[in-house]
Design a protein around this motif. Structure first.
Motif, PDB file in Angstrom:
ATOM      1  N   GLY A  73       0.816  -1.218   0.000  1.00  0.00           N
ATOM      2  CA  GLY A  73       0.000   0.000   0.000  1.00  0.00           C
ATOM      3  C   GLY A  73       0.841   1.255   0.000  1.00  0.00           C
ATOM      4  N   PRO A  74       0.924   1.960  -1.131  1.00  0.00           N
ATOM      5  CA  PRO A  74       1.726   3.190  -1.147  1.00  0.00           C
ATOM      6  C   PRO A  74       0.993   4.361  -0.502  1.00  0.00           C
ATOM      7  N   GLY A  75       1.704   5.237   0.141  1.00  0.00           N
ATOM      8  CA  GLY A  75       1.119   6.485   0.621  1.00  0.00           C
ATOM      9  C   GLY A  75       0.607   6.458   2.038  1.00  0.00           C
ATOM     10  N   GLY A  76       0.450   5.294   2.594  1.00  0.00           N
ATOM     11  CA  GLY A  76       0.025   5.222   3.989  1.00  0.00           C
ATOM     12  C   GLY A  76      -1.438   4.860   4.141  1.00  0.00           C
ATOM     13  N   GLY A  77      -1.766   4.330   5.327  1.00  0.00           N
ATOM     14  CA  GLY A  77      -3.138   3.941   5.632  1.00  0.00           C
ATOM     15  C   GLY A  77      -3.165   3.083   6.866  1.00  0.00           C
ATOM     16  N   LEU A  78      -4.375   2.703   7.265  1.00  0.00           N
ATOM     17  CA  LEU A  78      -4.547   1.811   8.410  1.00  0.00           C
ATOM     18  C   LEU A  78      -5.016   0.461   7.872  1.00  0.00           C
ATOM     19  N   TYR A  79      -4.296  -0.579   8.227  1.00  0.00           N
ATOM     20  CA  TYR A  79      -4.526  -1.881   7.606  1.00  0.00           C
ATOM     21  C   TYR A  79      -4.665  -2.975   8.666  1.00  0.00           C
ATOM     22  N   ILE A  80      -5.440  -3.999   8.302  1.00  0.00           N
ATOM     23  CA  ILE A  80      -5.537  -5.217   9.115  1.00  0.00           C
ATOM     24  C   ILE A  80      -4.304  -6.083   8.861  1.00  0.00           C
ATOM     25  N   TYR A  81      -3.867  -6.799   9.878  1.00  0.00           N
ATOM     26  CA  TYR A  81      -3.056  -7.997   9.628  1.00  0.00           C
ATOM     27  C   TYR A  81      -3.758  -9.159  10.303  1.00  0.00           C
ATOM     28  N   HIS A  82      -3.549 -10.346   9.770  1.00  0.00           N
ATOM     29  CA  HIS A  82      -4.230 -11.519  10.326  1.00  0.00           C
ATOM     30  C   HIS A  82      -3.485 -12.775   9.926  1.00  0.00           C
ATOM     31  N   CYS A  83      -3.810 -13.856  10.610  1.00  0.00           N
ATOM     32  CA  CYS A  83      -3.268 -15.143  10.205  1.00  0.00           C
ATOM     33  C   CYS A  83      -4.044 -15.608   8.978  1.00  0.00           C
ATOM     34  N   ALA A  84      -3.333 -16.071   7.979  1.00  0.00           N
ATOM     35  CA  ALA A  84      -3.975 -16.509   6.737  1.00  0.00           C
ATOM     36  C   ALA A  84      -3.740 -17.991   6.485  1.00  0.00           C
ATOM     37  N   ALA A  85      -3.468 -18.744   7.556  1.00  0.00           N
ATOM     38  CA  ALA A  85      -3.353 -20.190   7.395  1.00  0.00           C
ATOM     39  C   ALA A  85      -4.767 -20.769   7.273  1.00  0.00           C
ATOM     40  N   ALA A  86      -4.896 -21.840   6.503  1.00  0.00           N
ATOM     41  CA  ALA A  86      -6.220 -22.445   6.274  1.00  0.00           C
ATOM     42  C   ALA A  86      -6.688 -23.231   7.496  1.00  0.00           C
ATOM     43  N   PRO A  87      -7.981 -23.216   7.792  1.00  0.00           N
ATOM     44  CA  PRO A  87      -9.029 -22.372   7.197  1.00  0.00           C
ATOM     45  C   PRO A  87      -8.992 -20.965   7.806  1.00  0.00           C
ATOM     46  N   ILE A  88      -8.895 -19.959   6.935  1.00  0.00           N
ATOM     47  CA  ILE A  88      -8.670 -18.580   7.390  1.00  0.00           C
ATOM     48  C   ILE A  88      -9.740 -18.102   8.385  1.00  0.00           C
ATOM     49  N   PRO A  89     -11.060 -18.335   8.121  1.00  0.00           N
ATOM     50  CA  PRO A  89     -12.037 -17.809   9.089  1.00  0.00           C
ATOM     51  C   PRO A  89     -11.857 -18.364  10.490  1.00  0.00           C
ATOM     52  N   MET A  90     -11.369 -19.590  10.595  1.00  0.00           N
ATOM     53  CA  MET A  90     -11.156 -20.175  11.923  1.00  0.00           C
ATOM     54  C   MET A  90     -10.008 -19.465  12.638  1.00  0.00           C
ATOM     55  N   HIS A  91      -8.944 -19.171  11.908  1.00  0.00           N
ATOM     56  CA  HIS A  91      -7.793 -18.513  12.530  1.00  0.00           C
ATOM     57  C   HIS A  91      -8.148 -17.082  12.945  1.00  0.00           C
ATOM     58  N   ILE A  92      -8.980 -16.407  12.137  1.00  0.00           N
ATOM     59  CA  ILE A  92      -9.412 -15.052  12.515  1.00  0.00           C
ATOM     60  C   ILE A  92     -10.362 -15.137  13.709  1.00  0.00           C
ATOM     61  N   ALA A  93     -11.326 -16.058  13.650  1.00  0.00           N
ATOM     62  CA  ALA A  93     -12.308 -16.169  14.735  1.00  0.00           C
ATOM     63  C   ALA A  93     -11.649 -16.576  16.048  1.00  0.00           C
TER      64      ALA A  93
END
Ligand SMILES: [Cu+2]
Length: 238
Positions: A61-81
């Motif tokens: 992302g050029p220029g700056g911003g506020l971003y999420i980071y998260h675990c993206a190992a499968a299954p992704i929704p489980m790792h986020i939840a």
């Protein structure tokens, strides 16, 4: 950064075996500036041997911003939840304008079912996760996280909130009861000038926003997801 399994007090009655970055839900707030080099050293200390990783939305992302980071190992929704997310702020080269107070708040859903082994424990529910049917939606990872430790400010101060929605699935109608957002950097973009005078702003899953407001009179201001039926369907942390 590391990943560990931690039993967190998810509700007043129940614990939940969470998967966390640096023992936190959300994980650490990472702050950088355009031009910085961000070196992330990541160690997986998961004693059950589950694979984890980190996906930083700011990488290109050029220029700056506020971003999420998260675990993206499968299954992704489980790792986020299970609690694996946080925010990374990339300030513009000149930095953001100074404010009196800054706060870090993240919303996420929890998909749970009672543990068969221990009635005081909740576990991830695959079926409710697949059906996007959360039992809980909380700010900062547990019931009462903010009401138990209120975000405090004085009168006539400018407040900036870095708000992220980890999801995994629902959009947040982010709103504050008792004030108006003087500035909203929509969806966390810091290249465009902020919108002014917004009551409720949309934050998609995997998205973020930066909002600013001024404290005018003494009182209690309440952060909510203004999707109001949710508060009947699931307990909202307000
Ligand atoms: Cu993970």
């Amino acid at each position: 950064m590391d990943t560990q399994l931690i039993n967190i007090p998810l509700t007043r009655q129940h614990k939940y075996r969470a998967w966390l970055f640096n023992k936190g839900c959300p994980g650490p707030f990472i702050r950088a500036r355009v031009g910085d080099i961000l070196e992330v050293e990541f160690t997986n200390k998961d004693e059950d041997g589950v694979a984890h990783n980190i996906d930083l939305h700011c990488v290109t992302g050029p220029g700056g911003g506020l971003y999420i980071y998260h675990c993206a190992a499968a299954p992704i929704p489980m790792h986020i939840a299970n609690g694996m997310y946080g925010l990374v702020l990339v300030e513009p080269e000149e930095g953001l304008p100074p404010v009196d107070k800054e706060f870090y708040v993240m919303q996420s859903e929890f998909y749970t079912e009672p543990s068969l082994d221990d009635p005081k424990m909740l576990e991830y529910s695959y079926s409710d996760g697949l059906n996007e049917n959360p039992q809980y939606i909380f700010f900062n990872g547990r019931e009462g996280a903010i009401t138990d430790n209120p975000l405090m400010a004085e009168i006539d101060q400018t407040i900036r909130i870095y708000f992220g929605n980890a999801g995994a699935n629902l959009t947040s109608a982010f709103h504050i009861i008792g004030a108006i957002f003087d500035k909203v950097y929509r969806e966390g973009g810091l290249i465009s000038p902020p919108e002014r005078g917004i009551a409720t702003t949309t934050v998609p899953p995997g998205g973020a926003t930066v909002v600013e407001l001024k404290t005018v009179v003494p009182g209690t201001l309440t952060l909510v997801d203004h999707a109001t039926s949710l508060s009947l369907k699931v307990p909202l942390d307000i």
